[in-house]
Structures are given as structure tokens and as C-alpha cells.
Write a protein that holds these residues in place. Sequence first.
Motif, PDB file in Angstrom:
ATOM      1  N   MET A 397       0.863  -1.170   0.000  1.00 26.97           N
ATOM      2  CA  MET A 397       0.000   0.000   0.000  1.00 26.97           C
ATOM      3  C   MET A 397       0.908   1.230   0.000  1.00 26.97           C
ATOM      4  N   THR A 398       0.734   2.092  -1.009  1.00 28.38           N
ATOM      5  CA  THR A 398       1.553   3.292  -1.141  1.00 28.38           C
ATOM      6  C   THR A 398       0.721   4.513  -0.775  1.00 28.38           C
ATOM      7  N   LEU A 399       1.203   5.282   0.184  1.00 25.78           N
ATOM      8  CA  LEU A 399       0.511   6.484   0.649  1.00 25.78           C
ATOM      9  C   LEU A 399       1.316   7.703   0.213  1.00 25.78           C
ATOM     10  N   ILE A 400       0.756   8.470  -0.730  1.00 29.41           N
ATOM     11  CA  ILE A 400       1.442   9.647  -1.271  1.00 29.41           C
ATOM     12  C   ILE A 400       0.878  10.884  -0.596  1.00 29.41           C
ATOM     13  N   SER A 401       1.738  11.653   0.076  1.00 26.91           N
ATOM     14  CA  SER A 401       1.242  12.769   0.889  1.00 26.91           C
ATOM     15  C   SER A 401       2.191  13.964   0.833  1.00 26.91           C
ATOM     16  N   VAL A 402       1.617  15.160   0.823  1.00 25.92           N
ATOM     17  CA  VAL A 402       2.417  16.379   0.906  1.00 25.92           C
ATOM     18  C   VAL A 402       2.952  16.577   2.315  1.00 25.92           C
ATOM     19  N   HIS A 403       2.351  15.882   3.296  1.00 23.68           N
ATOM     20  CA  HIS A 403       2.803  16.018   4.678  1.00 23.68           C
ATOM     21  C   HIS A 403       3.973  15.104   5.023  1.00 23.68           C
ATOM     22  N   ALA A 404       4.316  14.199   4.109  1.00 24.84           N
ATOM     23  CA  ALA A 404       5.391  13.252   4.400  1.00 24.84           C
ATOM     24  C   ALA A 404       6.742  13.941   4.536  1.00 24.84           C
ATOM     25  N   TRP A 405       6.820  15.224   4.145  1.00 24.63           N
ATOM     26  CA  TRP A 405       8.060  15.976   4.309  1.00 24.63           C
ATOM     27  C   TRP A 405       8.245  16.444   5.753  1.00 24.63           C
ATOM     28  N   LYS A 406       7.159  16.504   6.515  1.00 26.06           N
ATOM     29  CA  LYS A 406       7.236  17.041   7.874  1.00 26.06           C
ATOM     30  C   LYS A 406       7.939  16.062   8.801  1.00 26.06           C
ATOM     31  N   GLU A 407       8.775  16.588   9.634  1.00 20.95           N
ATOM     32  CA  GLU A 407       9.532  15.757  10.561  1.00 20.95           C
ATOM     33  C   GLU A 407       8.596  15.075  11.554  1.00 20.95           C
ATOM     34  N   GLY A 408       8.702  13.774  11.658  1.00 23.31           N
ATOM     35  CA  GLY A 408       7.918  13.006  12.612  1.00 23.31           C
ATOM     36  C   GLY A 408       6.516  12.660  12.166  1.00 23.31           C
ATOM     37  N   TRP A 409       6.060  13.198  11.024  1.00 20.33           N
ATOM     38  CA  TRP A 409       4.677  12.958  10.585  1.00 20.33           C
ATOM     39  C   TRP A 409       4.490  11.500  10.180  1.00 20.33           C
TER      40      TRP A 409
END
Length: 448
Positions: A397-409
Motif C-alpha cells: 500500500m503506497t501512501l502519497i502525501s504532501v505532509h510526508a516531508w514534515k519531521e515526525g509525521w
Amino acid sequence: MVSDSEPHLSGVVAAADGPDRFSLLPDCLLVSILSLLPIEDSVRTSILSTRWRHLWTLSPIRLLDDSGLRRLHQDQEEGIPLDGWRVRAIDRVLSAHAGPIRSCRISCLYFRFPLFDGWIQTLSQKGVQDLALRIPMERRFYVVPPSLITCPSLQSLDLCYCRFPNPTHPRPDLVNLRALKLNRSLVTDAAVHEIVSSCPALRSLALVHCAGLRRIHLRSRTLCSMILDDYALEVEEVFVVDAPNLESLMLGKSTTARTHVKVRNAPKLQLLGFVDMNIKMLELGNTRFQESKLNILSTLVHGLKKLAVRVNFHDDLQAHTLCDLLRCFPCLETLDVWIVGMDNYDEPDLENWEQQGSFDCLDHHLKGVTLKGFLGQRADLGFANFLIEKARVLKVMTLISVHAWKEGWVETKQQDLSLQNKASVNAEVVFVKEKHENNKFQPWSSLI
């Protein structure tokens, strides 16, 4: 090939003043070698000797109007138009080359259309197989000339900012055409029908951002792939009447939200997308969705293997529609979900997923899932956990997110996922960083 026993070839390379081995090769072999070179390098060989002067004109070439042509024609005269060097280089190549010209791409040119008509006629006479015309639109569209729609050698045709006459005259005769793409062009329903019916070898059809289409009725015994994106909101109906070899039907991101899509006879259909869950009318055989509600389900669509959907999980009706849609495809192997509308923070009805039973595709076939636009809110997180807990043969399962850049997210969301309750022991969950939202239409990809 030269024997190593020859005394004058004691090294790997002969001396500079040694015998001219290339000139000993027959013309047919030299021409074959030249056909492997970029056109600018092939033309340069004409300065070697009188024998080489015309060899490049006998070699099949790919004519691309890129920077390579500039090296063929350096025109520094004052008063020459911006693209004058390009026009003159193309003119000289077309007039000097005997053919065949296998491939040609012409773009970024601003000139009088009659000049272009002559080029098309020359290319047709010299057996062009792959042709791409990408003309920047200034005030009008380029009218496709008769020499193009009656070119028997064409196998691939890519047109941008062009217009087909209605009715087409003369009748199209593209007996070897396998791939046709019309981009930002003017074309009518009747013209599309006539073109498709005149292409007995057509396998791929793409209508992207075209104007003039209203009701597309598709009949083709050979077509395997169709792409349709209607940015002008003009197309009212897409009806696949008879396409026994159609395997892929790719629609624009919101086509099903405003267009009646009907597939009657496409028994080999394996890929369908995008299906917007705000469905106006979708008919697949005897299965019908109308206004996002499943009205008739008398048969399942067993052949479909790949599905791409566009859904707003904050809309409970769209979430229910997605469940109904998944029930229709018991053999689904790949599911790509484009998540939209997640700026609305109203709490969704999570009981929809908690009370939802499994589907045939989750029990036996679904192996790959992509969620693009994943934000890790209760709505999309609930759907992700539902799949993790139900999909028994899931591999990734691939989750593509703009928030994946945030530290610890990512670490936080991994804790929110029901990884301890995976139905598939070997399933992996992968986070992918998305730099920005990309909502433009693109052909099918495993990562939407």
C-alpha cells in the motif's frame, strides 16, 4: 570484419594515414550505419568525399525540429524570423532526402500554413510512419490537409491545435494507423467515427482537451486503449458500443461526474479510470450507477483488474459508492485512489468502514493499493485501515502525501495505522513524499 593476421593491423586502430577501410564497405551497409545516427551527424558525413555527399539522403531518418537542426543551418542574416533557421533546415532536408523519412516531429513553429501543407505532402510521399504536429495556437487551428488523412504509411499520428473538416474530405484512408492522439484540437463526433472506422489497424485512441465533441459512440474491432479528457465540459455521452479488444479505458478526473459513460461490449476491459465517485451515469454491462447510487447489479465485471477512482471521503455518499463499485469487480488486483476535498474537516461517518464487510476482490485478488493525496485524517485513515484489515493478499500500500516531508509525521501516522491487524502478513505500507498537488490529467500510471 578484418582478419587480425593482416600485418598492417598490428594494433587495435589503424594509423591515420592507413587505408580507408570505411570506403571499402558497400553503400547499403554505410546507409544502414547512418540510419542509427542523429540527423545532424548523418548530414555531416556529406563533407567527407564526393562518395559520401549523398549517402545520408538514402538512409531512413528521424526528423525532429530540435536544436540539432540549428547545427545544420546557422542563419545569422538580419530580418530572418525567429524560427527561420528551423524552417530552412526542414526545407532543405525534405527536398534533399530521397526517403523514407520514418519519423517526424514539428513543433514550436510560427509560419504560414501553406508552407506546412507542402511539408505534409512531401512527408506522405516519402513514407512517413510516425508524425507529431504540435503547432502553437495563435488565432486559428491548422486544418488537416487531404494528404495527411490519406497517407497509407502512417502508423502513429499526434496532432495538437489542428482541425478536422466536417465532413472529412476526402474520406480518411489510414490503413496502417495504430495510434492516434488529438490534443487541444477541433473535431466532431462524426469525424471521430469516420476516422476510427477508416483505421482497420487502430489500437490506441487519445482525445485530450479537444473541442467539438458531444456524443462519442465507439465501434472498433481492433482498439485496445482509449483516453478521453474533456476539459471544456462539452461531452455528454461516451458509449462503447462494440470494442471486443478494448483493454484500457482512461477518463479525465471528473468525466463520470458530468458525462454518461456506457460500456456495452468490451469483454476484455481490464483497466478503468478515473471514476469520480460523484457519478452522473455509469453503465458497465448490466451494472448501472446513477447519481452515485447502484440501481442495477445483475452481473459482476470479472475481467477488470485495475481501477482508478477519485473520491472525497468526507462525503458519505461517495464513500458508499466506492464500496458498491468494489463489489462489482471481484477480480480487481490494483486500486489507485485519488483523494480530494480533504480541506473539509467535518467528521465523517467512520461506522461505514467499521461495519463494512469484505469483498471478493479483497479476499482473493487485491495486491496493490495507492492513495494519492493522503493526509492522515480520520476519513482517509479509516479507509486505509479498512483495506489493511480486510485485504488478505495485499502486497503493498503506497501512501502519497504532501505532509510526508514534515519531521515526525510519517512515524505518527504509522502508529495510527492498524499494522498489527494486517490481513496479509507480508503486506508493506510505503510513504511517498509529494512535492505539490498535481491535478493535471495524465495517462494511466500505477502512481496516479
